[in-house]
Design an enzyme around this catalytic site. Structure first.
Site, PDB file in Angstrom:
ATOM      1  N   ARG A  37      28.826  58.641  39.290  1.00 44.32           N
ATOM      2  CA  ARG A  37      29.742  59.570  38.636  1.00 44.32           C
ATOM      3  C   ARG A  37      30.006  60.813  39.485  1.00 44.32           C
ATOM      4  O   ARG A  37      30.588  61.782  39.012  1.00 44.32           O
ATOM      5  CB  ARG A  37      29.205  59.959  37.255  1.00 44.32           C
ATOM      6  N   HIS A  67      29.260  52.345  48.938  1.00 38.52           N
ATOM      7  CA  HIS A  67      30.353  52.406  47.960  1.00 38.52           C
ATOM      8  C   HIS A  67      30.507  53.847  47.494  1.00 38.52           C
ATOM      9  O   HIS A  67      29.546  54.482  47.087  1.00 38.52           O
ATOM     10  CB  HIS A  67      30.024  51.487  46.778  1.00 38.52           C
ATOM     11  N   TYR A  70      32.641  55.632  41.873  1.00 42.12           N
ATOM     12  CA  TYR A  70      33.886  54.997  41.387  1.00 42.12           C
ATOM     13  C   TYR A  70      34.731  55.951  40.561  1.00 42.12           C
ATOM     14  O   TYR A  70      35.828  55.614  40.160  1.00 42.12           O
ATOM     15  CB  TYR A  70      33.605  53.694  40.638  1.00 42.12           C
ATOM     16  N   HIS A 107      37.627  52.915  45.801  1.00 40.17           N
ATOM     17  CA  HIS A 107      38.724  52.486  44.933  1.00 40.17           C
ATOM     18  C   HIS A 107      39.913  53.395  45.226  1.00 40.17           C
ATOM     19  O   HIS A 107      39.759  54.619  45.139  1.00 40.17           O
ATOM     20  CB  HIS A 107      38.330  52.606  43.463  1.00 40.17           C
ATOM     21  N   GLU A 142      39.364  48.824  48.318  1.00 37.68           N
ATOM     22  CA  GLU A 142      38.995  47.690  47.470  1.00 37.68           C
ATOM     23  C   GLU A 142      40.208  47.200  46.692  1.00 37.68           C
ATOM     24  O   GLU A 142      40.987  48.001  46.166  1.00 37.68           O
ATOM     25  CB  GLU A 142      37.862  48.101  46.512  1.00 37.68           C
ATOM     26  N   ASP A 176      37.605  41.975  46.112  1.00 45.44           N
ATOM     27  CA  ASP A 176      36.723  41.757  44.960  1.00 45.44           C
ATOM     28  C   ASP A 176      37.287  40.570  44.171  1.00 45.44           C
ATOM     29  O   ASP A 176      38.414  40.623  43.669  1.00 45.44           O
ATOM     30  CB  ASP A 176      36.678  43.032  44.107  1.00 45.44           C
ATOM     31  N   HIS A 179      38.268  41.287  40.588  1.00 39.76           N
ATOM     32  CA  HIS A 179      39.442  42.154  40.499  1.00 39.76           C
ATOM     33  C   HIS A 179      40.741  41.409  40.818  1.00 39.76           C
ATOM     34  O   HIS A 179      41.727  41.556  40.100  1.00 39.76           O
ATOM     35  CB  HIS A 179      39.307  43.350  41.456  1.00 39.76           C
ATOM     36  N   HIS A 211      33.497  41.243  47.615  1.00 38.07           N
ATOM     37  CA  HIS A 211      32.651  41.473  46.446  1.00 38.07           C
ATOM     38  C   HIS A 211      32.701  40.187  45.643  1.00 38.07           C
ATOM     39  O   HIS A 211      33.781  39.801  45.176  1.00 38.07           O
ATOM     40  CB  HIS A 211      33.206  42.617  45.587  1.00 38.07           C
ATOM     41  N   ASP A 224      38.966  43.787  34.595  1.00 39.20           N
ATOM     42  CA  ASP A 224      37.815  44.245  35.397  1.00 39.20           C
ATOM     43  C   ASP A 224      36.502  44.276  34.619  1.00 39.20           C
ATOM     44  O   ASP A 224      35.907  45.332  34.435  1.00 39.20           O
ATOM     45  CB  ASP A 224      38.101  45.626  36.026  1.00 39.20           C
ATOM     46  N   HIS A 226      32.987  42.265  35.125  1.00 37.08           N
ATOM     47  CA  HIS A 226      32.301  41.288  35.984  1.00 37.08           C
ATOM     48  C   HIS A 226      31.416  40.361  35.157  1.00 37.08           C
ATOM     49  O   HIS A 226      30.865  40.760  34.141  1.00 37.08           O
ATOM     50  CB  HIS A 226      31.415  42.006  37.005  1.00 37.08           C
ATOM     51  N   GLU A 256      28.064  41.991  42.756  1.00 35.61           N
ATOM     52  CA  GLU A 256      28.070  43.119  41.805  1.00 35.61           C
ATOM     53  C   GLU A 256      28.084  42.552  40.394  1.00 35.61           C
ATOM     54  O   GLU A 256      28.805  43.014  39.517  1.00 35.61           O
ATOM     55  CB  GLU A 256      29.331  43.969  41.983  1.00 35.61           C
TER      56      GLU A 256
HETATM   57 ZN    ZN Z   1      34.903  45.879  39.154  1.00 41.44          ZN
HETATM   58 FE    FE Z   2      33.903  45.538  43.471  1.00 42.93          FE
HETATM   59 FE    FE Z   3      34.102  48.830  43.518  1.00 46.28          FE
END
Ligand code: ZN
Ligand code: FE
Ligand code: FE
Length: 274
Positions: A37, A67, A70, A107, A142, A176, A179, A211, A224, A226, A256
């Protein structure tokens, strides 16, 4: 041999993430550069970073992937939010040089009503400010699911970000699987077609990482969420085709999926068995 790993917790330190990746049967891993975050990152422990570099050499690691948080939004409507994205990415990339020649994924962001083109313009502004000539990190955009006003769910949008970035030899793509499936690219039944389209629009040489995630939702759902490998709507057979495909089989893959460590170990073993 498949280059594979999973997302690990950075709080244990760099060398310990390397050891954990090995214990899980992998030869790479992904980690958040800081609290997902946002917020302040710990000071780099250079001794720990050097131990990881040594471990990676000794064990034939593929590149590792950092990464970005996000919640960063380099194409926010709010100037302060964009400034925060810039400062965080600039700091992350400076720190990545303690682990040279690896990769950093982010992202592209959400344009929140400003429109895709304005979003792309703002993303390029941030990239033009944070990249520098002799950096060693490859920065990955991504592929996104297209939830809300996310930029980057169409290959054409990623192409425009690359085109609008001066030092775009530093840029690559992290694909991904969840995604792009949620974004409407049918990697389950038309993997070759999707990769041909990727090559035509972006150029397959830009593809630097995968990913690997199954999806709880259906093709084109723009959701989105997973799922564990083989338990979602992409399915195990598609993952076998993905990790053995000639255009993909040498890329580093990062799981992930919603798993604890033992679940990751099982998925790594399963994917390596193909
Ligand atoms: Zn995702
Ligand atoms: Fe991802
Ligand atoms: Fe990601």
């Amino acid at each position: 041999m498949l280059n594979i790993g999973c997302h690990l917790s950075v709080s244990q330190g760099f060398e310990n993430m390397g050891k954990q990746a090995l214990e899980l049967g992998g030869n790479t891993f992904q980690f958040f550069t800081r609290n997902p975050r946002g917020g302040k990152a710990k000071d780099i422990d250079t001794e720990d970073a050097n131990k990881l570099i040594k471990l990676m050499k000794e064990n034939n690691f593929a590149k590792i992937l950092a990464h970005a948080p996000y919640t960063l939004n380099p194409c926010s409507k709010d100037e302060r939010t964009r400034q925060f994205a810039f400062e965080t990415m600039a700091d992350d990339l400076r720190r990545m040089e303690y682990l040279p020649n690896n990769m950093y994924n982010f992202h592209p962001g959400s344009h929140v009503g400003q429109g895709i083109d304005k979003g792309i313009e703002l993303i390029c502004e941030v990239l033009n400010d944070v990249l520098w000539d002799d950096m060693t990190t490859t920065v990955l955009l991504e592929t996104m699911a297209g939830k809300g006003s996310e930029v980057g769910s169409r290959f054409e949008e990623l192409r425009k970000i690359i085109d609008g970035t001066e030092l775009n030899d530093k840029l690559g793509i992290c694909l991904d699987t969840c995604h792009i499936f949620d974004g409407g690219y049918d990697i389950k039944d038309n993997l070759d077609g999707v990769l041909e389209e990727f090559d035509r629009v972006i150029g397959i040489d830009r593809l630097k990482a995968l990913h690997l995630n199954d999806s709880k939702n259906t093709l084109g759902s723009r959701k989105d969420r997973h799922e564990k490998i083989g338990e979602g709507n992409i399915g195990l057979e598609a993952f076998e085709r993905i990790v053995t495909h000639t255009a993909l089989k040498d890329l580093p893959c990062y799981l992930e999926t919603p798993n604890e460590l033992d679940g990751y170990a099982r998925e790594i073993a399963l994917l390596k068995s193909f």
